[in-house]
Design a protein around this motif. Sequence first.
Motif, PDB file in Angstrom:
ATOM      1  N   PRO A 118      88.147  19.713  50.466  1.00 57.65           N
ATOM      2  CA  PRO A 118      87.117  20.265  49.581  1.00 57.65           C
ATOM      3  C   PRO A 118      86.947  21.766  49.747  1.00 57.65           C
ATOM      4  CG  PRO A 118      86.330  18.257  50.614  1.00 57.65           C
ATOM      5  CD  PRO A 118      87.624  18.605  51.288  1.00 57.65           C
ATOM      6  N   VAL A 119      86.480  22.406  48.692  1.00 57.19           N
ATOM      7  CA  VAL A 119      86.151  23.819  48.714  1.00 57.19           C
ATOM      8  C   VAL A 119      84.666  23.947  49.024  1.00 57.19           C
ATOM      9  CG1 VAL A 119      86.020  25.953  47.376  1.00 57.19           C
ATOM     10  CG2 VAL A 119      87.921  24.371  47.020  1.00 57.19           C
ATOM     11  N   ASN A 120      84.336  24.352  50.243  1.00 52.50           N
ATOM     12  CA  ASN A 120      82.955  24.617  50.626  1.00 52.50           C
ATOM     13  C   ASN A 120      82.809  26.126  50.762  1.00 52.50           C
ATOM     14  OD1 ASN A 120      82.448  21.797  50.960  1.00 52.50           O
ATOM     15  ND2 ASN A 120      83.404  21.905  52.969  1.00 52.50           N
ATOM     16  N   LEU A 121      82.144  26.762  49.833  1.00 42.29           N
ATOM     17  CA  LEU A 121      81.994  28.204  49.893  1.00 42.29           C
ATOM     18  C   LEU A 121      81.128  28.588  51.091  1.00 42.29           C
ATOM     19  CD1 LEU A 121      83.281  30.096  47.723  1.00 42.29           C
ATOM     20  CD2 LEU A 121      83.053  27.733  46.993  1.00 42.29           C
ATOM     21  N   PRO A 122      81.442  29.710  51.760  1.00 41.75           N
ATOM     22  CA  PRO A 122      80.612  30.147  52.884  1.00 41.75           C
ATOM     23  C   PRO A 122      79.156  30.316  52.463  1.00 41.75           C
ATOM     24  CG  PRO A 122      82.656  31.398  52.801  1.00 41.75           C
ATOM     25  CD  PRO A 122      82.608  30.588  51.542  1.00 41.75           C
ATOM     26  N   PRO A 123      78.223  30.126  53.388  1.00 42.86           N
ATOM     27  CA  PRO A 123      76.798  30.263  53.059  1.00 42.86           C
ATOM     28  C   PRO A 123      76.506  31.600  52.379  1.00 42.86           C
ATOM     29  CG  PRO A 123      77.058  29.383  55.265  1.00 42.86           C
ATOM     30  CD  PRO A 123      78.434  29.768  54.808  1.00 42.86           C
ATOM     31  N   GLY A 124      75.715  31.535  51.313  1.00 41.79           N
ATOM     32  CA  GLY A 124      75.323  32.747  50.604  1.00 41.79           C
ATOM     33  C   GLY A 124      76.299  33.209  49.560  1.00 41.79           C
ATOM     34  N   THR A 125      77.438  32.469  49.367  1.00 39.47           N
ATOM     35  CA  THR A 125      78.417  32.830  48.348  1.00 39.47           C
ATOM     36  C   THR A 125      78.587  31.687  47.365  1.00 39.47           C
ATOM     37  OG1 THR A 125      80.341  31.996  49.567  1.00 39.47           O
ATOM     38  CG2 THR A 125      79.668  34.275  50.002  1.00 39.47           C
ATOM     39  N   ALA A 126      79.135  31.995  46.196  1.00 41.79           N
ATOM     40  CA  ALA A 126      79.343  30.982  45.165  1.00 41.79           C
ATOM     41  C   ALA A 126      80.374  31.474  44.162  1.00 41.79           C
ATOM     42  CB  ALA A 126      78.025  30.675  44.443  1.00 41.79           C
ATOM     43  N   LEU A 127      80.954  30.536  43.429  1.00 45.80           N
ATOM     44  CA  LEU A 127      81.805  30.847  42.280  1.00 45.80           C
ATOM     45  C   LEU A 127      80.908  30.908  41.041  1.00 45.80           C
ATOM     46  CD1 LEU A 127      84.682  28.329  43.053  1.00 45.80           C
ATOM     47  CD2 LEU A 127      84.722  30.797  43.463  1.00 45.80           C
ATOM     48  N   ARG A 128      81.081  31.915  40.223  1.00 46.11           N
ATOM     49  CA  ARG A 128      80.152  32.169  39.115  1.00 46.11           C
ATOM     50  C   ARG A 128      80.702  31.678  37.780  1.00 46.11           C
ATOM     51  NH1 ARG A 128      77.602  38.117  37.675  1.00 46.11           N
ATOM     52  NH2 ARG A 128      75.979  37.400  36.231  1.00 46.11           N
ATOM     53  N   LEU A 129      79.898  30.939  37.034  1.00 42.43           N
ATOM     54  CA  LEU A 129      80.251  30.545  35.678  1.00 42.43           C
ATOM     55  C   LEU A 129      79.846  31.644  34.701  1.00 42.43           C
ATOM     56  CD1 LEU A 129      79.226  26.776  35.679  1.00 42.43           C
ATOM     57  CD2 LEU A 129      81.477  27.783  36.081  1.00 42.43           C
ATOM     58  N   VAL A 130      80.617  31.763  33.609  1.00 44.09           N
ATOM     59  CA  VAL A 130      80.414  32.850  32.657  1.00 44.09           C
ATOM     60  C   VAL A 130      79.077  32.744  31.943  1.00 44.09           C
ATOM     61  CG1 VAL A 130      81.308  33.892  30.534  1.00 44.09           C
ATOM     62  CG2 VAL A 130      82.893  33.160  32.332  1.00 44.09           C
ATOM     63  N   GLN A 131      78.667  31.523  31.593  1.00 36.27           N
ATOM     64  CA  GLN A 131      77.455  31.355  30.794  1.00 36.27           C
ATOM     65  C   GLN A 131      76.837  29.983  31.053  1.00 36.27           C
ATOM     66  OE1 GLN A 131      78.861  31.617  26.760  1.00 36.27           O
ATOM     67  NE2 GLN A 131      80.044  29.728  26.877  1.00 36.27           N
ATOM     68  N   PRO A 132      75.570  29.796  30.683  1.00 35.57           N
ATOM     69  CA  PRO A 132      74.969  28.464  30.774  1.00 35.57           C
ATOM     70  C   PRO A 132      75.711  27.474  29.865  1.00 35.57           C
ATOM     71  CG  PRO A 132      73.290  30.161  30.431  1.00 35.57           C
ATOM     72  CD  PRO A 132      74.624  30.818  30.207  1.00 35.57           C
ATOM     73  N   GLU A 133      75.694  26.204  30.245  1.00 37.83           N
ATOM     74  CA  GLU A 133      76.365  25.135  29.491  1.00 37.83           C
ATOM     75  C   GLU A 133      77.852  25.456  29.301  1.00 37.83           C
ATOM     76  OE1 GLU A 133      73.955  23.124  26.375  1.00 37.83           O
ATOM     77  OE2 GLU A 133      72.629  24.882  26.588  1.00 37.83           O
ATOM     78  N   GLN A 134      78.441  26.045  30.323  1.00 35.25           N
ATOM     79  CA  GLN A 134      79.836  26.462  30.297  1.00 35.25           C
ATOM     80  C   GLN A 134      80.771  25.260  30.131  1.00 35.25           C
ATOM     81  OE1 GLN A 134      81.406  29.575  30.526  1.00 35.25           O
ATOM     82  NE2 GLN A 134      83.213  28.320  30.138  1.00 35.25           N
ATOM     83  N   GLN A 135      81.796  25.415  29.298  1.00 33.02           N
ATOM     84  CA  GLN A 135      82.828  24.380  29.197  1.00 33.02           C
ATOM     85  C   GLN A 135      83.786  24.505  30.385  1.00 33.02           C
ATOM     86  OE1 GLN A 135      86.247  24.498  26.425  1.00 33.02           O
ATOM     87  NE2 GLN A 135      85.513  22.536  25.629  1.00 33.02           N
ATOM     88  N   LEU A 136      84.106  23.356  31.001  1.00 27.79           N
ATOM     89  CA  LEU A 136      85.054  23.279  32.102  1.00 27.79           C
ATOM     90  C   LEU A 136      86.252  22.440  31.680  1.00 27.79           C
ATOM     91  CD1 LEU A 136      82.523  22.514  34.991  1.00 27.79           C
ATOM     92  CD2 LEU A 136      83.424  24.755  34.327  1.00 27.79           C
ATOM     93  N   VAL A 137      87.427  22.768  32.220  1.00 32.62           N
ATOM     94  CA  VAL A 137      88.625  21.986  31.909  1.00 32.62           C
ATOM     95  C   VAL A 137      89.332  21.607  33.204  1.00 32.62           C
ATOM     96  CG1 VAL A 137      89.973  24.102  31.491  1.00 32.62           C
ATOM     97  CG2 VAL A 137      90.816  21.906  30.647  1.00 32.62           C
ATOM     98  N   LEU A 138      89.575  20.311  33.354  1.00 32.10           N
ATOM     99  CA  LEU A 138      90.336  19.769  34.481  1.00 32.10           C
ATOM    100  C   LEU A 138      91.746  19.479  33.982  1.00 32.10           C
ATOM    101  CD1 LEU A 138      90.261  18.429  37.423  1.00 32.10           C
ATOM    102  CD2 LEU A 138      89.847  16.281  36.207  1.00 32.10           C
ATOM    103  N   GLN A 139      92.730  20.231  34.494  1.00 35.49           N
ATOM    104  CA  GLN A 139      94.123  19.997  34.119  1.00 35.49           C
ATOM    105  C   GLN A 139      94.849  19.310  35.258  1.00 35.49           C
ATOM    106  OE1 GLN A 139      97.167  23.005  34.386  1.00 35.49           O
ATOM    107  NE2 GLN A 139      97.809  22.646  32.278  1.00 35.49           N
ATOM    108  N   LEU A 140      95.555  18.227  34.935  1.00 34.28           N
ATOM    109  CA  LEU A 140      96.341  17.490  35.917  1.00 34.28           C
ATOM    110  C   LEU A 140      97.828  17.648  35.606  1.00 34.28           C
ATOM    111  CD1 LEU A 140      94.359  14.110  36.015  1.00 34.28           C
ATOM    112  CD2 LEU A 140      93.938  16.198  37.340  1.00 34.28           C
ATOM    113  N   HIS A 141      98.602  18.065  36.615  1.00 36.13           N
ATOM    114  CA  HIS A 141     100.062  18.057  36.517  1.00 36.13           C
ATOM    115  C   HIS A 141     100.516  16.773  37.191  1.00 36.13           C
ATOM    116  CE1 HIS A 141     104.161  20.040  37.743  1.00 36.13           C
ATOM    117  NE2 HIS A 141     104.314  19.022  36.906  1.00 36.13           N
ATOM    118  N   LEU A 142     101.114  15.889  36.416  1.00 36.63           N
ATOM    119  CA  LEU A 142     101.408  14.529  36.866  1.00 36.63           C
ATOM    120  C   LEU A 142     102.906  14.277  36.863  1.00 36.63           C
ATOM    121  CD1 LEU A 142      98.694  12.877  34.598  1.00 36.63           C
ATOM    122  CD2 LEU A 142      98.466  13.313  37.051  1.00 36.63           C
TER     123      LEU A 142
END
Length: 298
Positions: A118-142
């Motif tokens: 898992p990706v656990n960001l260090p305390p006090g840090t985060a990955l930022r989304l561009v906007q509220p209700e942001q669209q996310l895409v999960l791509q799988l290479h199978l």
Amino acid sequence: MKPAHAPISAAFLFLLLGAGCDGTGDSAMPPDDSTPHLDVHGEYTLQPGEEKYLCYTLNVPASLSQAITRLVPTYGKGTHHILFSQTIAPEPAGMSECKVLSKETWLPLYAAGQGTSPVNLPPGTALRLVQPEQQLVLQLHLQNASPAPLTAKSTMRVEFAQSAKGLTWAGIFGFDNHQIHLPPHSQAVTSTMSCVPGKDLGVFAVLGHMHKHGRHLELSRGTMPGQEILFDEDWNFDEQPLTMKTMQISKTDQIFLRCQHDNNTDLPIAYGESSDTEMCAAVLYYAPFDSLDGCTQQ
């Protein structure tokens, strides 16, 4: 950066297959359902020998913040890698086939191969989304390397901070060497690239990436490869952990990425996105993050 290297693009960052990082040292930490989160599921069926890319999209509920603090992947059988991104142009809703390396309209949040923690960001840090209700895409290479059909599921659990207020943003800087040429029946073939990052990097995690023929990967700093070793690992295609490693890289440092591959087949092998071709790539997670960047050797 040296003229031989192009600025990194979002397309490269799939390659980086790579960014599972365990910021707490406890990769087995169980999910806490009291934490704000959502789950993205990707179900699939593959025929024997079939290789494909599938994409699954959803939008973040308005009740969640724009700050991601943890990503927990679950790799289903036959999943070579997961690329998890936010979009800046709408993608089809639900599931669709998406045979692309990546898109310039995808901003990668996670890219990693089988066995990543898992990706656990260090305390006090985060990955930022561009906007509220942001669209996310999960791509799988199978890829189904077995002689029988398989049906499975890969997922991504996304955990959010209660609020983005006061957080420092984290991100990735990548290295990607496309100049890979492995003659038939060759051993310990070395590929090397160098890069001057052009920005100061407060690194907290490192991940390398190769494919089935990878043997060893090394990052170093100095005037020649191997002068000051920053990261050094033997490669195991079935286990691709990200290593927590704190270091400071200056914008003027010369960084070398060096990979070794074996080719036990009757055919030459070159750079490519399939598991049967090869890569030599590395990702540095750092904070504070300003923009998506890195180096490629074409």
